[in-house]
Design a protein around this motif. Structure first.
Motif, PDB file in Angstrom:
ATOM      1  N   SER A   1       0.829  -1.210   0.000  1.00 56.34           N
ATOM      2  CA  SER A   1       0.000   0.000   0.000  1.00 56.34           C
ATOM      3  C   SER A   1       0.862   1.259   0.000  1.00 56.34           C
ATOM      4  O   SER A   1       0.569   2.230  -0.700  1.00 56.34           O
ATOM      5  CB  SER A   1      -0.918   0.008   1.225  1.00 56.34           C
ATOM      6  OG  SER A   1      -0.163  -0.095   2.415  1.00 56.34           O
ATOM      7  N   GLU A   2       1.949   1.243   0.743  1.00 56.32           N
ATOM      8  CA  GLU A   2       2.649   2.501   1.009  1.00 56.32           C
ATOM      9  C   GLU A   2       3.413   3.078  -0.165  1.00 56.32           C
ATOM     10  O   GLU A   2       3.528   4.289  -0.292  1.00 56.32           O
ATOM     11  CB  GLU A   2       3.572   2.347   2.218  1.00 56.32           C
ATOM     12  CG  GLU A   2       2.826   2.235   3.520  1.00 56.32           C
ATOM     13  CD  GLU A   2       1.503   2.986   3.556  1.00 56.32           C
ATOM     14  OE1 GLU A   2       1.532   4.233   3.601  1.00 56.32           O
ATOM     15  OE2 GLU A   2       0.445   2.340   3.519  1.00 56.32           O
TER      16      GLU A   2
ATOM     17  N   ASN B   1       0.732   4.720  -2.328  1.00 56.17           N
ATOM     18  CA  ASN B   1       0.194   5.890  -1.621  1.00 56.17           C
ATOM     19  C   ASN B   1       1.181   7.046  -1.638  1.00 56.17           C
ATOM     20  O   ASN B   1       0.814   8.197  -1.866  1.00 56.17           O
ATOM     21  CB  ASN B   1      -0.110   5.537  -0.159  1.00 56.17           C
ATOM     22  CG  ASN B   1      -1.309   4.628  -0.029  1.00 56.17           C
ATOM     23  OD1 ASN B   1      -2.148   4.592  -0.920  1.00 56.17           O
ATOM     24  ND2 ASN B   1      -1.374   3.879   1.061  1.00 56.17           N
TER      25      ASN B   1
ATOM     26  N   PHE C   1       7.511   7.015   8.937  1.00 52.51           N
ATOM     27  CA  PHE C   1       6.685   6.090   9.720  1.00 52.51           C
ATOM     28  C   PHE C   1       7.517   5.663  10.927  1.00 52.51           C
ATOM     29  O   PHE C   1       8.574   5.056  10.751  1.00 52.51           O
ATOM     30  CB  PHE C   1       6.300   4.861   8.898  1.00 52.51           C
ATOM     31  CG  PHE C   1       5.531   5.177   7.661  1.00 52.51           C
ATOM     32  CD1 PHE C   1       4.150   5.251   7.676  1.00 52.51           C
ATOM     33  CD2 PHE C   1       6.197   5.420   6.457  1.00 52.51           C
ATOM     34  CE1 PHE C   1       3.439   5.557   6.529  1.00 52.51           C
ATOM     35  CE2 PHE C   1       5.495   5.722   5.306  1.00 52.51           C
ATOM     36  CZ  PHE C   1       4.114   5.794   5.335  1.00 52.51           C
TER      37      PHE C   1
ATOM     38  N   LYS D   1      -6.048  -0.776   2.090  1.00 53.32           N
ATOM     39  CA  LYS D   1      -5.423  -0.558   3.397  1.00 53.32           C
ATOM     40  C   LYS D   1      -6.516  -0.288   4.439  1.00 53.32           C
ATOM     41  O   LYS D   1      -7.361   0.602   4.248  1.00 53.32           O
ATOM     42  CB  LYS D   1      -4.463   0.635   3.299  1.00 53.32           C
ATOM     43  CG  LYS D   1      -3.796   1.022   4.601  1.00 53.32           C
ATOM     44  CD  LYS D   1      -2.765   2.121   4.346  1.00 53.32           C
ATOM     45  CE  LYS D   1      -2.217   2.717   5.621  1.00 53.32           C
ATOM     46  NZ  LYS D   1      -1.237   3.791   5.349  1.00 53.32           N
TER      47      LYS D   1
ATOM     48  N   LEU E   1      -2.296   7.563   5.798  1.00 55.00           N
ATOM     49  CA  LEU E   1      -2.116   7.893   4.383  1.00 55.00           C
ATOM     50  C   LEU E   1      -2.638   6.780   3.468  1.00 55.00           C
ATOM     51  O   LEU E   1      -2.186   5.640   3.549  1.00 55.00           O
ATOM     52  CB  LEU E   1      -0.612   8.127   4.111  1.00 55.00           C
ATOM     53  CG  LEU E   1      -0.205   8.564   2.709  1.00 55.00           C
ATOM     54  CD1 LEU E   1      -0.549  10.040   2.494  1.00 55.00           C
ATOM     55  CD2 LEU E   1       1.299   8.348   2.502  1.00 55.00           C
ATOM     56  N   GLY E   2      -3.607   7.126   2.629  1.00 58.08           N
ATOM     57  CA  GLY E   2      -4.122   6.167   1.644  1.00 58.08           C
ATOM     58  C   GLY E   2      -5.017   5.066   2.186  1.00 58.08           C
ATOM     59  O   GLY E   2      -5.317   4.106   1.467  1.00 58.08           O
ATOM     60  N   ALA E   3      -5.461   5.187   3.429  1.00 55.40           N
ATOM     61  CA  ALA E   3      -6.324   4.140   3.994  1.00 55.40           C
ATOM     62  C   ALA E   3      -7.719   4.190   3.374  1.00 55.40           C
ATOM     63  O   ALA E   3      -8.287   5.268   3.185  1.00 55.40           O
ATOM     64  CB  ALA E   3      -6.411   4.285   5.504  1.00 55.40           C
TER      65      ALA E   3
END
Lengths: 351, 160
Positions: free
Chosen positions: A53-54, A57, A68, B5, B74-76
């Motif tokens: 995901s990161e 994103n 983080f 996410k 972020l982006g959840a």
């Protein structure tokens, strides 16, 4: 001092830089923390869910850098706690991501112990407040669903559990609740809990400030005992020093003071005359690490049953064990055959 | 495969990690162990005939959500806001927390969950629900596993 300043200024940490290409593949790494050779050229997200995901994103976001903190991931090569910093960088016209890994496992493990204690105390306080405002104060089972019952357990069994690290603050509070809450224990427990929060917060501040100096140990400890003893007139104290303790040691006085204060803490069950003694010694471990040893012996009651006094001592020892583990020391507890005295050996590491 | 996410958040000691472990590994431990920072793992579920990879972020509990680092969110796509039904203090900040999360993540699906159902009698459960300012999307027990798979499945269906 904030946690961040503590992390960055006072502790050694490992740092690794990893370059990720525009397809999310591991391109290059300095390998200071983990060996990346088996992942070169492979999409990171296949091995490392964090990036599933990161990476997307972050690439979609307007930010050029993101951080983080305290990340624990299911990646075999990174078994601890880390801070990750992702930065967008241009490498030969390619939009790459720089992944920086900071290994703060040691410091975050310390933080974990403190947070565990704080949270447990706060949760217990919440249950106690709920009980006090409840209409069902005569309900013996109020706490039973949240705390383990220790009604048929001997003190020596609990001490053994504590030695084996199977015992935590909730367990020690369970003993208290079983024995004391119906009568007058709740208010005292609340006071004790908020007092402990203050002690722990102060301990953390002191640990971060880390102010070491040369101390005449017997003079200093004797003055601390006298200072604490003034408030505890019903207690008989004796203090002794084993041969071989260096006259002067390099110590943080306030940390020592904190341990002595908690060791000497008097619970509501100890209002009657009790005997306590402190013997100090100096030992070296097999590896040659010097330890100052606090051998603290205190009277419980000459019965095998648990009492609010023993509950208070268990709470105290549980807290001490966490705190001394945090500074690299250990704690051993023994109970004599008649269960009349509990002995706590606190091994305090020296520089 | 779709990847989403999902953040587990709420106050400390409400059972976020227990829900995480129950969903991912069907395991439960009675012993409370605090979480610091964030733990990330994933599980694939089938929702509306599609495979959905749920990247679950179990984050350290905070008394109010504005204390959680914003980078975690972020982006959840989905948020599971967990409360302990046996501790009223954990639902005291529900309104302001949800307002904060809605502003931070417009469009994200938010599920409000009351956990530790197993600790309450029917009467106590009713009383707790009356004291919660918003309607609960799920009442769960991480200990027994009750309603945990459905919680994630419903969320996944909402996300596809």
């Amino acid at each position: 001092m904030t946690l961040n300043r503590h992390k960055y200024n006072t502790r050694f940490h490992k740092h690794q830089i990893v370059l990720i290409d525009d397809k999310g593949r591991l391109f290059e790494s300095c390998d200071s923390i983990f060996d990346s050779s088996e992942y070169i050229g492979l999409p990171l997200e296949d091995h490392f869910y964090f990036f599933e995901s990161e990476l997307v994103n972050f690439q979609k976001s307007a930010a050029t850098k993101t951080k983080f903190e305290k990340v624990k991931v299911n990646f075999k090569s990174l078994p601890g706690y880390y801070d990750f910093v992702l930065s967008k960088i241009d490498v030969n016209g390619q939009n790459c991501v720089l992944w920086e890994i900071f290994d703060y496992t040691t410091i975050y493990n310390e933080y974990l112990i403190i947070q565990q204690l704080r949270n447990e105390i706060s949760i217990i306080e919440q249950y106690v407040s709920k009980y006090q405002s409840s209409k069902k104060q005569d309900d013996d089972n109020f706490f039973q669903s949240n705390f383990r019952s220790t009604k048929n357990i001997k003190l020596s069994d609990l001490i053994k559990e504590l030695e084996e690290s199977k015992f935590d603050l909730f367990s020690s509070i369970s003993v208290w609740i079983d024995k004391a809450y119906i009568e007058k224990g709740i208010t005292e427990l609340k006071e004790c809990m908020s007092g402990l929060i203050d002690e722990i917060n102060f301990f953390v501040q002191q640990l971060k400030a880390s102010n070491y100096e040369e101390v005449n140990i017997s003079d200093y400890v004797s003055s601390l005992i006298a200072k604490n003893n003034n408030d505890q007139t019903a207690t008989i104290y004796s203090t002794s020093y084993a041969e071989g303790i260096p006259k002067k040691l390099f110590l943080d006085k306030k940390i020592i003071e904190k341990f002595i204060r908690i060791l000497m803490m008097q619970g509501p069950g100890q209002e009657q005359l009790v005997e306590k003694s402190l013997r100090m010694a100096y030992e070296k471990s097999f590896e040659g690490i010097p330890f100052l040893v606090f051998n603290f012996k205190e009277q419980v009651e000459s019965v095998s049953n648990l009492t609010s006094t023993s509950a208070c001592i268990l709470i105290k020892i549980t807290i001490l064990k966490s705190l001394v583990n945090m500074i690299g020391g250990t704690l051993k507890v023994k109970i004599d055959e008649n269960e009349a005295y509990i002995t706590t050996d606190l091994f305090f590491p020296l520089k | 495969m779709i990847s989403k996410k999902v953040i587990l958040t709420g106050s400390f000691g409400v059972g976020k990690t227990s829900i995480f472990n129950q969903f991912l590994f069907q395991k439960f431990s009675d012993k409370y162990l605090t979480t610091i920072g964030v733990k990330v793992n994933k599980k694939t579920v089938e929702a509306k005939g599609q495979e959905v990879s749920l990247l679950v972020w179990d984050i350290a509990g905070e008394v109010t959500q504005d204390k959680v680092p914003t980078s975690y969110f972020l982006g959840a796509s989905g948020i599971i806001y967990v409360m302990d039904l046996s501790r009223p203090l954990t639902f005291e900040k529900l309104d302001s927390d949800i307002a904060y999360l809605e502003e931070l993540l417009p469009g994200a699906a938010i599920k409000i969950v009351g956990n530790k159902k197993d600790l309450l009698s029917k009467e106590e459960l009713l009383e707790a629900q009356q004291n919660i300012s918003k309607k609960l999307d799920a009442i769960t027990s991480a200990k027994t596993g009750e309603n945990i798979p459905d919680l994630f499945l419903n969320l996944a269906e909402e996300l596809v």
